[in-house]
Design a protein around this motif. Structure first.
Motif, short mmCIF file in Angstrom:
data_model
loop_
_atom_site.label_atom_id
_atom_site.label_comp_id
_atom_site.label_asym_id
_atom_site.label_seq_id
_atom_site.Cartn_x
_atom_site.Cartn_y
_atom_site.Cartn_z
N ARG A 161 0.86 -1.27 0.08
CA ARG A 161 -0.13 -0.05 -0.13
C ARG A 161 0.87 1.03 0.05
NH1 ARG A 161 -2.62 -2.34 4.26
NH2 ARG A 161 -1.97 -0.76 5.81
N MET A 162 1.82 1.13 0.91
CA MET A 162 2.87 2.34 0.78
C MET A 162 3.49 2.66 -0.40
SD MET A 162 6.16 2.94 3.60
CE MET A 162 6.88 1.64 2.84
N SER A 163 3.89 1.72 -1.09
CA SER A 163 4.59 1.71 -2.50
C SER A 163 3.52 2.49 -3.51
CB SER A 163 5.21 0.52 -2.80
OG SER A 163 6.08 -0.11 -1.97
N SER A 164 2.46 2.33 -3.20
CA SER A 164 1.26 2.86 -4.18
C SER A 164 0.96 4.44 -3.92
CB SER A 164 0.07 2.00 -4.37
OG SER A 164 0.42 0.65 -4.95
N ALA A 165 1.30 4.67 -2.71
CA ALA A 165 0.95 6.03 -2.10
C ALA A 165 1.67 7.38 -2.95
CB ALA A 165 1.26 6.16 -0.46
N LEU A 166 1.04 8.56 -3.18
CA LEU A 166 1.86 9.34 -3.91
C LEU A 166 2.48 10.04 -2.84
CD1 LEU A 166 -1.27 10.65 -5.87
CD2 LEU A 166 0.32 9.17 -6.76
N VAL A 167 3.70 10.79 -3.57
CA VAL A 167 4.73 11.29 -2.72
C VAL A 167 5.33 12.44 -3.79
CG1 VAL A 167 5.64 9.38 -1.50
CG2 VAL A 167 6.68 9.68 -3.83
N ASN A 168 5.90 13.55 -3.03
CA ASN A 168 6.53 14.63 -3.98
C ASN A 168 8.06 14.18 -4.12
OD1 ASN A 168 4.46 16.42 -3.67
ND2 ASN A 168 4.97 16.64 -1.48
N CYS A 169 8.51 14.59 -5.17
CA CYS A 169 9.90 14.34 -5.68
C CYS A 169 10.64 14.89 -4.60
CB CYS A 169 10.01 15.29 -7.06
SG CYS A 169 11.78 15.06 -7.46
N PHE A 170 11.97 14.16 -4.39
CA PHE A 170 13.03 14.15 -3.44
C PHE A 170 13.29 15.77 -3.70
CE2 PHE A 170 13.83 9.57 -4.37
CZ PHE A 170 12.93 9.06 -3.36
N PHE A 171 13.32 16.19 -4.63
CA PHE A 171 13.91 17.59 -5.01
C PHE A 171 12.89 18.84 -5.38
CE2 PHE A 171 16.65 14.29 -7.06
CZ PHE A 171 17.54 14.20 -6.17
N GLY A 209 12.35 22.91 -6.91
CA GLY A 209 11.49 23.37 -7.70
C GLY A 209 11.00 22.43 -8.60
N CYS A 210 11.09 20.88 -8.23
CA CYS A 210 10.46 19.92 -8.99
C CYS A 210 9.11 19.86 -8.27
CB CYS A 210 11.13 18.59 -8.77
SG CYS A 210 10.29 17.04 -9.71
N LYS A 211 8.08 19.71 -9.29
CA LYS A 211 6.59 19.59 -8.98
C LYS A 211 5.86 18.29 -9.13
CE LYS A 211 6.48 24.13 -8.31
NZ LYS A 211 6.46 24.74 -6.90
N CYS A 225 15.67 13.38 -12.72
CA CYS A 225 15.03 14.51 -12.47
C CYS A 225 16.10 15.71 -12.78
CB CYS A 225 14.72 14.76 -11.12
SG CYS A 225 13.80 16.35 -10.55
N PRO A 226 15.45 16.69 -13.63
CA PRO A 226 16.20 17.97 -13.99
C PRO A 226 16.61 18.90 -12.83
CG PRO A 226 13.80 18.25 -14.84
CD PRO A 226 14.01 16.79 -14.15
N TYR A 227 15.98 18.57 -11.70
CA TYR A 227 16.27 19.56 -10.48
C TYR A 227 17.28 18.65 -9.59
CZ TYR A 227 12.19 22.40 -11.90
OH TYR A 227 11.47 23.10 -12.72
#
Length: 343
Positions: free
Chosen positions: A264-274, A278-280, A295-297
């Motif tokens: 379940r955790m692996s399917s949860a949404l997260v923000n980029c590490f960067f 500025g990465c969205k 990631c370009p950031y």
């Protein structure tokens, strides 16, 4: 003439191992359960030599039994010199269920090394590897091989921690089933994880590392249920097998793998590490590692000092003459006297 070599030797529907050479006299081959007979194709190097098949009725069409069939071929030269070639031909049983080869693509190593009679394996992959392809080959094309966790494309999505992959082999007659398992473990994510949903952040956070669970395990029969990242609970219980919060002794089989939680955790949404750079991007936790690599950031491996010194933040706090006002206070008390100095 004393030439008692064969110039040609082959078995219709089977591959000799090693490949035929006149000076090699012993070969092996395997045929599927549906093959009941094979035909030998052979030719002597000397037309004056004779050959005799020492198996069954001596015909070049050989009827097979399940298991090992040893076929000897005697070659006699004109002067009476003799040589015997042997083929150990195995006919697979219709009730047999096994694999001939098992591998994880991209050259990931299985531990231990694959053997048909070993059924449990482990495999380590990098944290950014979120999908693998399992190569499973049966010795008989009539055996049915199924990778239960595979998608329609044949690939297997990986959890953030451990993923148990089950390879099921069914015998041609359907009477026997053999299961091979591979536990694939991804490396620990080397970045802090920020979930998009606050509830996910609370649900999937290890109380020790204060980061996302890694290979989560719970303490058996703990109330309330206590879940930890596996490396941290191992560290806390290394010297003393007690509950880290209640200090109650831990019994046998106290550790329970929380595989569904990991999934379940692996399917949860997260923000980029960067995201702070500025990465969205927002992705599933199980897929964020692969994104992070491209990631370009992502900050450069070799940091250029100008990337820091030319930022507004650096100029504001370090290059302005009035940016820092430092007050120091020195105090000394001797007996009943008190001295104070400001600078």
């Amino acid at each position: 003439m004393d030439n008692c070599d064969l110039d040609k030797l082959s078995v219709n529907g089977a591959q000799l191992c090693p490949s035929f050479k006149p000076d090699i006299t012993l070969y092996t081959a395997t045929v599927p359960s549906s093959i009941n007979s094979v035909k030998l194709d052979l030719l002597t190097s000397d037309s004056g030599a004779s050959c005799k098949i020492l198996f069954g009725d001596g015909s070049r069409t050989v009827n097979l039994s399940d298991g090992l069939n040893r076929i000897d071929i005697e070659v006699i030269a004109e002067d009476g010199t003799g040589k015997t070639y042997s083929i150990e031909l195995t006919k697979l049983s219709a009730s047999e269920a096994s694999l001939r080869a098992l591998a994880v693509e991209e050259h990931h190593q299985l531990h231990p090394v694959f053997s048909p009679d070993l059924y449990e394996y482990s495999c380590a992959v990098s944290f950014d590897c979120h999908v693998v392809t399992i190569q499973a080959q049966a010795p008989d094309h009539n055996m049915q091989v199924t990778v239960k966790e595979a998608c329609s494309s044949g690939s297997v999505p990986l959890n953030v921690g451990d993923t148990l992959v089950t390879v099921q082999v069914t015998s041609p007659d359907g009477t026997n089933l053999q299961v091979y398992t591979i536990t694939i473990t991804r490396e620990h994510i080397p970045f802090p994880v920020t979930f998009c949903d606050v509830k996910d952040q609370m649900m999937f956070e290890c109380p020790v590392s204060l980061n996302a669970f890694y290979r989560p395990v719970s303490i058996n029969q703990s109330d309330p249920k206590a879940i930890f990242s596996s490396p941290y609970i191992d560290m806390l219980t290394q010297r003393s097998k007690v509950h880290p919060f209640t200090e109650c002794p831990l019994g046998d089989s106290w550790k329970v793998a929380e595989t569904e939680l990991d999934k379940r955790m692996s399917s949860a949404l997260v923000n980029c590490f960067f995201a702070h750079r500025g990465c969205k991007s927002v992705l599933k936790l199980g897929e964020i590692g692969a994104h992070a690599n491209d990631c370009p950031y992502k900050p450069p491996l070799a940091l250029n000092t100008k990337d820091v010194t030319e930022t507004n933040w650096y100029r504001k706090h370090f290059t302005s003459s009035s940016s820092w006002e430092i007050e120091t206070k020195h105090s000394l008390q001797v007996g009943q006297r008190y001295f104070s100095h400001h600078s």
